[in-house]
Scaffold this motif. Structure first.
Motif, PDB file in Angstrom:
ATOM      1  N   SER A 142       0.832  -1.202   0.000  1.00  0.00           N
ATOM      2  CA  SER A 142       0.000   0.000   0.000  1.00  0.00           C
ATOM      3  C   SER A 142       0.870   1.257   0.000  1.00  0.00           C
ATOM      4  N   SER A 185      -4.676   3.174  -5.033  1.00  0.00           N
ATOM      5  CA  SER A 185      -6.109   3.475  -4.939  1.00  0.00           C
ATOM      6  C   SER A 185      -6.537   4.369  -6.098  1.00  0.00           C
ATOM      7  N   SER A 186      -5.603   5.167  -6.627  1.00  0.00           N
ATOM      8  CA  SER A 186      -5.922   6.036  -7.762  1.00  0.00           C
ATOM      9  C   SER A 186      -6.238   5.236  -9.029  1.00  0.00           C
ATOM     10  N   GLY A 209      -7.978   2.401  -8.675  1.00  0.00           N
ATOM     11  CA  GLY A 209      -9.104   1.576  -8.248  1.00  0.00           C
ATOM     12  C   GLY A 209      -8.692   0.310  -7.529  1.00  0.00           C
ATOM     13  N   GLN A 210      -7.428   0.219  -7.111  1.00  0.00           N
ATOM     14  CA  GLN A 210      -6.938  -0.972  -6.420  1.00  0.00           C
ATOM     15  C   GLN A 210      -7.085  -0.782  -4.919  1.00  0.00           C
ATOM     16  N   THR A 211      -7.736  -1.728  -4.272  1.00  0.00           N
ATOM     17  CA  THR A 211      -7.906  -1.688  -2.829  1.00  0.00           C
ATOM     18  C   THR A 211      -7.150  -2.860  -2.234  1.00  0.00           C
ATOM     19  N   LEU A 212      -6.141  -2.542  -1.451  1.00  0.00           N
ATOM     20  CA  LEU A 212      -5.308  -3.587  -0.858  1.00  0.00           C
ATOM     21  C   LEU A 212      -5.925  -4.044   0.462  1.00  0.00           C
ATOM     22  N   ARG A 213      -6.036  -5.350   0.597  1.00  0.00           N
ATOM     23  CA  ARG A 213      -6.519  -5.935   1.845  1.00  0.00           C
ATOM     24  C   ARG A 213      -5.852  -7.298   1.997  1.00  0.00           C
ATOM     25  N   ASN A 220      -2.964  -9.397  -1.333  1.00  0.00           N
ATOM     26  CA  ASN A 220      -1.649  -8.787  -1.314  1.00  0.00           C
ATOM     27  C   ASN A 220      -0.551  -9.696  -1.857  1.00  0.00           C
TER      28      ASN A 220
END
Length: 148
Positions: free
Chosen positions: A11, A73-74, A76-80, A84
């Motif tokens: 992230s 995130s810019s 559209g990727q959301t790390l969780r 990962n």
């Protein structure tokens, strides 16, 4: 199959993470590409993220390479936890890459269809029906061109 490598998403702190891994495992980081390095900002990354890591690699010995990227995130990727890490498969041929990708993607989800990219003759990303994330590539002649 030529090789299997772990590929980690971070992230925004990939560079820091790989400095740490280098201190643990030794070796020299290579293949560093920032989002800024892509011609004409082909991925449409905002200015504030252009210096983030698009790709980095650290040899772990005997042909295994730890690789990573910054999930943005810019874009559209959301790390969780759970998204990962990928398993990267380097195929011996374009045909093998196609067969592996097709089999792994069946019943799952294709994030990026198998296609020619700057660094590989064939490259694609999918999640199999069990939720495991895969990157399949065949460098072929694209890797030779990139090295020049």
């Amino acid at each position: 199959m030529k090789a299997v490598h772990p590929y980690l998403n971070f992230s925004g702190n990939t560079e820091e993470a790989f400095a740490f891994y280098q201190s643990v495992f030794g070796g020299e980081v290579f293949g560093v590409m920032r989002f800024r390095d892509f011609p004409d900002n082909a991925m449409n990354v905002p200015e504030g993220d252009l210096d983030k890591i698009a790709h980095i690699a650290l040899p772990l010995g005997q042909g295994t390479v730890l690789m990573g990227t910054d999930a943005l995130s810019s874009l559209g990727q959301t790390l969780r936890m759970g998204n990962n890490a990928y398993i990267y498969l380097e195929a011996d041929s374009a045909e093998e890459a196609q067969g592996l990708f097709s089999a792994l993607a069946e019943g799952g989800h294709t994030e990026m269809p198998l296609q020619r990219v700057e660094w590989a003759e064939r490259y694609g990303v999918c999640t199999d029906k069990f939720g495991v994330q895969w990157m399949v590539g065949y460098t072929g002649d694209a890797g030779q061109a990139a090295a020049q």
